[in-house]
Design a protein around this motif. Sequence first.
Motif, PDB file in Angstrom:
ATOM      1  N   ARG A 168      29.458  43.551   9.560  1.00 13.81           N
ATOM      2  CA  ARG A 168      28.673  43.508  10.793  1.00 13.81           C
ATOM      3  C   ARG A 168      29.293  44.404  11.866  1.00 13.81           C
ATOM      4  O   ARG A 168      30.515  44.607  11.889  1.00 13.81           O
ATOM      5  CB  ARG A 168      28.594  42.082  11.322  1.00 13.81           C
ATOM      6  N   ALA A 172      24.703  45.566  17.963  1.00 13.73           N
ATOM      7  CA  ALA A 172      23.580  46.049  17.164  1.00 13.73           C
ATOM      8  C   ALA A 172      22.903  47.239  17.827  1.00 13.73           C
ATOM      9  O   ALA A 172      22.311  48.077  17.159  1.00 13.73           O
ATOM     10  CB  ALA A 172      22.569  44.931  16.938  1.00 13.73           C
ATOM     11  N   TRP A 184      34.414  42.658   8.626  1.00 14.32           N
ATOM     12  CA  TRP A 184      33.889  41.987   7.437  1.00 14.32           C
ATOM     13  C   TRP A 184      34.887  40.935   6.975  1.00 14.32           C
ATOM     14  O   TRP A 184      36.023  40.853   7.456  1.00 14.32           O
ATOM     15  CB  TRP A 184      33.624  42.998   6.319  1.00 14.32           C
ATOM     16  N   THR A 221      23.661  54.278   9.377  1.00  9.50           N
ATOM     17  CA  THR A 221      23.908  53.211   8.404  1.00  9.50           C
ATOM     18  C   THR A 221      25.308  53.379   7.816  1.00  9.50           C
ATOM     19  O   THR A 221      25.669  54.472   7.361  1.00  9.50           O
ATOM     20  CB  THR A 221      22.855  53.239   7.280  1.00  9.50           C
ATOM     21  N   THR A 239      25.830  46.945   3.495  1.00  6.57           N
ATOM     22  CA  THR A 239      25.416  47.940   4.495  1.00  6.57           C
ATOM     23  C   THR A 239      25.082  47.269   5.813  1.00  6.57           C
ATOM     24  O   THR A 239      24.686  46.093   5.860  1.00  6.57           O
ATOM     25  CB  THR A 239      24.188  48.739   4.024  1.00  6.57           C
ATOM     26  N   THR A 240      25.239  48.019   6.881  1.00  9.68           N
ATOM     27  CA  THR A 240      24.805  47.595   8.208  1.00  9.68           C
ATOM     28  C   THR A 240      24.389  48.836   8.980  1.00  9.68           C
ATOM     29  O   THR A 240      24.964  49.913   8.785  1.00  9.68           O
ATOM     30  CB  THR A 240      25.917  46.831   8.957  1.00  9.68           C
ATOM     31  N   THR A 241      23.384  48.699   9.815  1.00  9.02           N
ATOM     32  CA  THR A 241      22.846  49.823  10.578  1.00  9.02           C
ATOM     33  C   THR A 241      23.026  49.571  12.069  1.00  9.02           C
ATOM     34  O   THR A 241      22.727  48.477  12.565  1.00  9.02           O
ATOM     35  CB  THR A 241      21.359  50.052  10.261  1.00  9.02           C
TER      36      THR A 241
END
Length: 436
Positions: A168, A172, A184, A221, A239-241
Amino acid sequence: MTVTMLTYTLLTDPAHLEASQADQSPSKGKVYLVVTNTHKNVKWSTIEVTVPADLTPNIDAITPRGTYTHTHVNDQLLTSPAARSVTFQRLQNTNVFQATPPGGADSFSPGDYMVLALEDIVVAKVAGLAVLIVKETRPTRRGYEVSFAAVPLVKATPKEIPAPRDFRPDKAMLDVGESLTLSWEGSDDFTYKIRFPGGEVPFSVGTRTWTLADPPKRATTYTLVATSGTTPKQEHFLTTTVQVRHPVLETLTATTGIDTPWVQGAANATKGRITFLKDGMDVRTGSGAEGIVHADKAVLHGVNTEWVQGRSADDGKITFPKDGLDVRSGSGAWGTVHADKADLNGINTEWVQGRSADDGWITFPVEGLKVHRKDNSHLTHLDVGYATHDIVKTRIVRGLTDGEGWISFRKEGLNIRRGQGTERGTLFAAKTELKE
């Protein structure tokens, strides 16, 4: 074998010790031997705990700790039980750990308890049962009496390494100038690296966070790659964007259109901006003033503008008053319209002249028009192929060349001359009707 006077209960942390697994970090745990007395007061001198090799291959790593807790006085429970340290240590070069009573407290009272802890145990790789042997030594009138107890525990089959999780960002949505940290959860039995457009970053053992030195300028990403040291290897991808509120794009291709209230140039928002209105678009400078559209060519169905001027400040300028248009020079004086041809329904002008300053010119007095030559002091020639007039007022009419005859108009009539005008000339006609 003599029955032990004390009771021994074994607890582990975790509740089920897990056998170590090849190619993984060793499994570790703690063993707590709880010693209680359910009978009468007992004297004791030593309690020895033998750790079998099938529990751990590394006796040296174990850390022993001992505590004796006195729970009551004169059959009354203490509100705050009194705890005292117990000497509990490994006998040199053996797998035996020995506990001895604290000074002056070799009497084990009923209801009291003692905890002998073996911490930092590296659990052996083979799952199954392991038995600790307890040797209890107590003084008697005949000397010392020894008794033994076997205390078992189970080593569970190792589980698969838990997959990493919860990859994460701390934000965001990223604003300009903000930092970004990715984190993580996961086992040390994996090696970790993060991939992103243009590169990847590996991490040392124990690292679970990464603060980017160069935060992203556009939506990006990130992929966490976790690889185990086992055979065969396990690989996990998370994955996280991260979104960027004001993204910077190298290029943009939109196949179905772009919906936006405005577009602005870069360079810290100091460049021009285009705003999209209901009836079109508005072009502004970085300061908010009306801006300039620079283009090589424009194809338009119509232009509504107050004026049009050349690119230089001293170029000509056209303004659009209600009754037509004004052509001015760069200084503001009346200007010149340059054209190859003009197709007009009418012209209102004071004069008309040829392109050269030496050319003749025509003025338009009230009674008609005058044809002038350069010096403006004399009327000059009007050359026409054919002319039809209701009335012609003139002093002389002459042929096209100086050698031809000419007619002058006197009060009494007309005078016909030949050549240079010294001799009377001849009137040629098919018929002449005269009164006299």
